[in-house]
Every structure is written in C-alpha cells, then in structure tokens.
Design a protein around this motif. Structure first.
Motif, short mmCIF file in Angstrom:
data_model
loop_
_atom_site.label_atom_id
_atom_site.label_comp_id
_atom_site.label_asym_id
_atom_site.label_seq_id
_atom_site.Cartn_x
_atom_site.Cartn_y
_atom_site.Cartn_z
N SER A 162 0.83 -1.21 0.00
CA SER A 162 0.00 0.00 0.00
C SER A 162 0.86 1.25 0.00
O SER A 162 1.87 1.33 0.71
CB SER A 162 -0.91 -0.01 1.23
OG SER A 162 -1.56 1.23 1.34
N LEU A 163 0.48 2.23 -0.81
CA LEU A 163 1.19 3.52 -0.82
C LEU A 163 0.93 4.31 0.46
O LEU A 163 1.79 5.02 0.95
CB LEU A 163 0.74 4.31 -2.06
CG LEU A 163 1.33 5.71 -2.24
CD1 LEU A 163 2.84 5.63 -2.45
CD2 LEU A 163 0.67 6.39 -3.44
N GLN A 164 -0.28 4.14 1.00
CA GLN A 164 -0.70 4.95 2.15
C GLN A 164 0.00 4.51 3.44
O GLN A 164 0.11 3.33 3.72
CB GLN A 164 -2.22 4.84 2.33
CG GLN A 164 -2.78 5.66 3.47
CD GLN A 164 -4.29 5.68 3.46
OE1 GLN A 164 -4.91 6.73 3.39
NE2 GLN A 164 -4.90 4.51 3.55
N SER A 165 0.45 5.49 4.23
CA SER A 165 1.10 5.18 5.50
C SER A 165 0.09 4.65 6.50
O SER A 165 -1.12 4.90 6.39
CB SER A 165 1.76 6.43 6.07
OG SER A 165 0.77 7.34 6.52
N LYS A 191 -9.79 10.03 8.39
CA LYS A 191 -10.82 10.27 7.37
C LYS A 191 -10.60 11.64 6.74
O LYS A 191 -10.12 12.55 7.41
CB LYS A 191 -12.22 10.25 8.01
CG LYS A 191 -12.57 8.97 8.74
CD LYS A 191 -13.97 9.01 9.34
CE LYS A 191 -14.14 10.08 10.42
NZ LYS A 191 -13.30 9.87 11.61
N LEU A 244 -1.77 7.55 8.22
CA LEU A 244 -2.80 8.20 7.40
C LEU A 244 -4.01 7.28 7.21
O LEU A 244 -5.14 7.75 7.08
CB LEU A 244 -2.23 8.62 6.05
CG LEU A 244 -3.13 9.57 5.24
CD1 LEU A 244 -3.37 10.87 5.97
CD2 LEU A 244 -2.53 9.84 3.87
N ALA A 245 -3.77 5.97 7.25
CA ALA A 245 -4.88 5.02 7.08
C ALA A 245 -5.89 5.12 8.22
O ALA A 245 -7.04 4.70 8.08
CB ALA A 245 -4.32 3.60 7.00
#
Length: 401
Positions: free
Chosen positions: A3-6, A13, A9-10
């Motif tokens: 996944s690119l998202q940290s 919202k 950050l996951a």
C-alpha cells in the motif's frame, strides 16, 4: 504491491466539511441550483485597512522569509491582543504563529504526543480534532456533551474520561459545530477537575471568541483559571472575526517550553506563514475593531432567523446557540420516515444526502462531528439565502412520510 498509504494516514478520514463544500461546488458547475451551507467561512469581505496593509507590505518588499513561527512585529501585536481582550500576559517568546489555526493545533499535538497518549475531545467536535490526534500518534477519547447540557462537557464527564495516559483536553468555545459557548462558571467547574489531574494540558480553540450573542460574556480558561496557564495553550486566529480565511494566519499563546517544541515542528514542516499575510494580521489586530460589532449583529439576526425557521419545520428541533455561526439541529423526529423516492431516513448521513438530492441544500451530517442524529448549518451567508434554504428544508421535511 504494498500500500502507498502510510499506517498513520490510514487511521484518518478526509474532512467532511471540505467534502460537502466541494460536492456543492461540483453540482453548481453541473448547473444545479445548490445552496451550500457547509463551509465555515464568513461571507463578509476582509476590511479595507487590512488589505491595504498587505499591499503596503508588498510595496515595501516585505516578501522574504520570516522566523519559522512568525515575525516579531506580529508576535508583539498578538501579545497586545491577548492583554487587551483576554487579560492574559504573554511575551513574544510565548507566541506561535502558523499558516492557519489547523497547523497551530497540529504542531502542538505532533510536538507533545507519544504513541498511546490520549487526548480528550468533547463531542460534538470540529471534524479535524480526532484525526489530527491520530496523525500525531495519539488516541482521541471522545467525551459527549449532550443537548440537554447545551452540548457542553460536564465536569463529571471530563473526570470520568481522564486516565493516567491523558495528555490533553481540547476545548472549543464557541464551538464548531454547535455554537455552544462555555460561561465563566462552566469553565471554573472544568478547571476544578483539571487541578486534580496535573498531567493534563488544555488546548483551547478560541477562533470564534468575537462571535457571541445577547448578553453572553466571553472568557477563556487561562483567564478564568490563571493557575492553569502554565499548562494551557490558547489558540486563536484572524480567519473568522476579520474574514481572513484565505490569508491563513493562526496563532497561540502558551508556556515557552511548549512553544519552543512547536517552533521545532514548524521549522521542519511549513516554515513561516506568508510574510504579507503576517503584516495584514498586524493591522487586523492593532487596527480599528468597530466593524466586528456590526458583523456580529448581522450574524445574530441570521442565527435567530435560522433557529426560528428550523423550529417551525416538521420533525426538526433546533437549540439556540450562544455563539459562532453554526446551528446543530436534531432530526430525531424524522428517523424512520421515507422520502418520495422511497429512501428511508435511517440517520443524519442519509438525511443530508437526500436533502441535497431533492432540494439542492448542502449541509453537514452530525456523524462527522461525533453526535447523531443532528446536522450542521453554517449561517455565514445572507438572510435571503438562509430564508430560501430553510424554506427548502421545510419543504423536504414536509414531503417525508
């Protein structure tokens, strides 16, 4: 593929208020007749003397970097403001300036939170508080202020929410989204609880301090409880009172050790707010203040209009707030009803979606602020627009079966 998202950050919202405003703009571009009541932005213009101060700063060549957390001239103006309006004595070394109120709060949380640290966030809350806590590595602990208590945090609720891991309490008065404002007596009662828990710091977001109505007298917690000043961060900005949302200047006063940590965060992230906006903010804080009373009177008329019309709407009840430019009406009387297109109103998210689809009125669901079944209206627009919007809401609610 990973996944690119940290991971941090996951946990977060996107801002619901920004999303609603963006959706309203999108529908308008498509040709829909949409009234957007989602944005917390005054419709008044920035005062001319403030604009002129910015132009003068440009012409003087004040277009270079400043200190990371604000230039000395603005910090001195902020010290004068705190002394004049709040009876608070700060030195420039105790002042932090950032590109808006959001970065001020974020810098404080990033500077102080370690994994597992808890932050008490009274609900209904501004949508960004819990997510900023999560981004900073902390854990938001939601403590609900019920409508019967004016949407305000009760001392016993605060006391029950505090644990050995509690690092901060966030207070917002007047509140976004409810407009609720804490009286001196209510702040004193919360301060009595905080005295028993010396590990808990207080972050008070006073962005709407100039927008209080009737005979309500505004106070901030460091003013009411000076003994807590060494663990209080008093946050404010020029966005709301001076109609300077796009200029992006927020500021805070607090203990020097905390301010030093916040400056360290700013030095490695945003660096300084725009130099030109800083000079404009000096003029805003030091210049004429008489227009604030005129605009406040206009906001009060708008509040009274919206509260009156909503309370004449089938299935809706709306408390009268003490300040800010929001109302937070209940739709408890509409739950279970059905729209003409056959959709059951099962909560405030469905209500706001169907209201936008049917009548073109964009409001924000209460779910985003941590307390349902409510929705938020920003009445920072003209009386004519508000009257039309409330008429559409009345029509939509009357059509439900």
């Amino acid at each position: 593929m990973s996944s690119l998202q940290s991971a941090s950050l996951a946990r977060v919202k996107p801002s619901a208020t920004i999303a609603v405003s963006a959706r309203a703009r999108e529908l308008k571009r498509e040709g829909r007749d949409v009234i957007g009541l989602g944005a917390g932005e005054p419709d008044f213009d920035t005062p001319d003397n403030v604009k002129q101060a910015a132009i003068d700063a440009i012409m003087r060549g004040e277009t270079k970097y400043t200190d990371a957390d604000g230039m000395p001239e603005l910090k001195q103006a902020i010290c004068r403001k705190f002394a004049r309006e709040n009876g608070l004595s700060y030195e420039p070394a105790q002042i932090h300036v950032a590109p808006g109120g959001k970065p001020v709060i974020f810098n404080a949380l990033v500077a102080t939170l370690s994994p597992g640290d808890e932050v008490i966030v009274p609900a209904p809350y501004w949508v960004s508080y819990p997510d900023m806590v999560l981004l900073a590595g902390g854990e938001p602990v939601v403590a609900v202020g019920e409508e019967k208590d004016g949407f305000k945090l009760r001392p016993e609720t605060l006391d029950a929410a505090i644990t050995p891991r509690t690092k901060w309490l966030i207070l917002n008065s007047p509140s976004n989204p409810t407009g609720a404002a804490y009286s001196r007596a209510e702040l004193e009662a919360l301060a009595a609880v905080l005295r028993r828990h010396p590990q808990v710091w207080v972050l008070t977001d006073d962005m709407y301090e100039h927008l209080v109505y009737g005979d309500f007298e505004y106070t901030t917690i460091a003013q009411v409880a000076p003994d807590l000043m060494d663990r209080t961060l008093t946050v404010n900005g020029v966005s709301k009172a001076y109609a300077m949302t796009g200029w992006r200047i927020g500021y805070a006063g607090g203990p020097k050790p905390l301010i030093d940590l916040m400056r360290k965060v700013a030095s490695q992230t945003t660096s300084n707010p725009t130099s030109i906006s800083q000079w404009a903010a000096v003029e805003a804080l030091d210049g004429p203040q008489d227009f604030i009373a005129e605009r406040k009177a206009a906001f009060e008329r708008r509040r009274d209009l919206v509260v009156s019309m909503l309370n004449q709407t089938s299935g809706i009840s709306c408390a009268t707030p003490e300040g800010a430019f929001y109302v937070y009406p209940s739709i408890a009387g509409l739950i279970g009803k059905t729209t003409e297109s056959g959709v059951v109103i099962d909560g405030d998210s469905t209500f706001t979606t169907e209201l936008l689809n049917a009548e073109g009125v964009a409001v924000v669901q209460g779910e985003a602020f941590g307390l349902s079944p409510y929705f938020r209206i920003s009445y920072a627009t003209s009386e004519a627009v508000l009257e039309e919007a409330c008429g559409r809401i009345q029509r939509f609610c009357a059509s439900l079966r």
